[in-house]
Design a protein around this motif. Structure first.
Motif, PDB file in Angstrom:
ATOM      1  N   ARG A  87     -37.088  -4.540 -18.618  1.00 14.43           N
ATOM      2  CA  ARG A  87     -36.889  -5.163 -19.931  1.00 14.43           C
ATOM      3  C   ARG A  87     -35.475  -5.715 -20.045  1.00 14.43           C
ATOM      4  O   ARG A  87     -35.252  -6.799 -20.572  1.00 14.43           O
ATOM      5  N   GLN A 145     -33.605  -6.764 -17.564  1.00 10.15           N
ATOM      6  CA  GLN A 145     -33.544  -7.969 -16.734  1.00 10.15           C
ATOM      7  C   GLN A 145     -34.154  -9.162 -17.465  1.00 10.15           C
ATOM      8  O   GLN A 145     -33.622 -10.268 -17.411  1.00 10.15           O
ATOM      9  N   PHE A 146     -35.268  -8.931 -18.155  1.00 13.59           N
ATOM     10  CA  PHE A 146     -35.880 -10.024 -18.899  1.00 13.59           C
ATOM     11  C   PHE A 146     -34.966 -10.489 -20.025  1.00 13.59           C
ATOM     12  O   PHE A 146     -34.818 -11.686 -20.249  1.00 13.59           O
ATOM     13  N   VAL A 156     -42.945 -11.833 -16.589  1.00 14.80           N
ATOM     14  CA  VAL A 156     -42.687 -12.489 -17.879  1.00 14.80           C
ATOM     15  C   VAL A 156     -43.728 -12.072 -18.907  1.00 14.80           C
ATOM     16  O   VAL A 156     -43.395 -11.715 -20.040  1.00 14.80           O
ATOM     17  N   ALA A 207     -43.199  -8.593 -20.227  1.00 18.06           N
ATOM     18  CA  ALA A 207     -42.120  -8.507 -21.209  1.00 18.06           C
ATOM     19  C   ALA A 207     -42.553  -9.061 -22.564  1.00 18.06           C
ATOM     20  O   ALA A 207     -42.043  -8.648 -23.600  1.00 18.06           O
ATOM     21  N   PHE A 261     -43.145 -18.340 -22.462  1.00 17.54           N
ATOM     22  CA  PHE A 261     -41.687 -18.301 -22.330  1.00 17.54           C
ATOM     23  C   PHE A 261     -41.071 -19.515 -23.020  1.00 17.54           C
ATOM     24  O   PHE A 261     -40.062 -19.389 -23.727  1.00 17.54           O
TER      25      PHE A 261
END
Length: 139
Positions: free
Chosen positions: A6, A8-9, A71, A74, A120
């Motif tokens: 999380r 890193q996202f 992605v 997240a 995203f």
């Protein structure tokens, strides 16, 4: 999603927001025109949101099923974008044989990757609009 993933996202999203904001403000000659362009046509001249997201995915090695799942993991609580897959329900019912053939040729990997990019991009647009609005409001 585990805490380190999380984090890193969140770093990916923050750096993407910063880079995209800087890019469109420069290309649109100012924050107000960048905000107006992003709101009115995110694929328009000087904004090119999908191109930017494609580059982010490629540069961060997210343009694979595993990257797309990172992605989507997240963003798992976000709703599926309206009109997904592309097009409205009425357009889907009027699809031509060619469109049906193209849809059948898609793989799970390409569908997952396309959904991850779309979700995203939607989040990136939302965050950059918020950032530009705040910046313009408070100087």
């Amino acid at each position: 999603m585990e805490a380190h993933l999380r984090q890193q996202f969140d770093v990916l999203l923050a750096t993407s927001c910063e880079a995209f904001t800087e890019r469109i403000v420069q290309r649109c000659a100012g924050g107000e025109s960048a905000l107006a362009a992003l709101r009115s046509n995110p694929q328009g001249e000087g904004v090119w949101l999908d191109d930017f997201v494609e580059a982010v995915f490629r540069e961060n090695l997210l343009d694979s099923p595993d990257g797309a799942l990172f992605v989507l993991g997240a963003l798992a609580r976000r709703p599926v974008p309206s009109g997904w897959p592309a097009g409205s329900p009425s357009a889907a019912t009027q699809a031509t044989t060619q469109a049906t053939t193209q849809a059948a040729a898609q793989t799970v990997a390409s569908t997952v990757t396309a959904l991850a990019r779309h979700v995203f991009a939607e989040l990136l647009q939302q965050k950059v609009v918020e950032q530009l609005s705040r910046s313009l409001s408070f100087g």
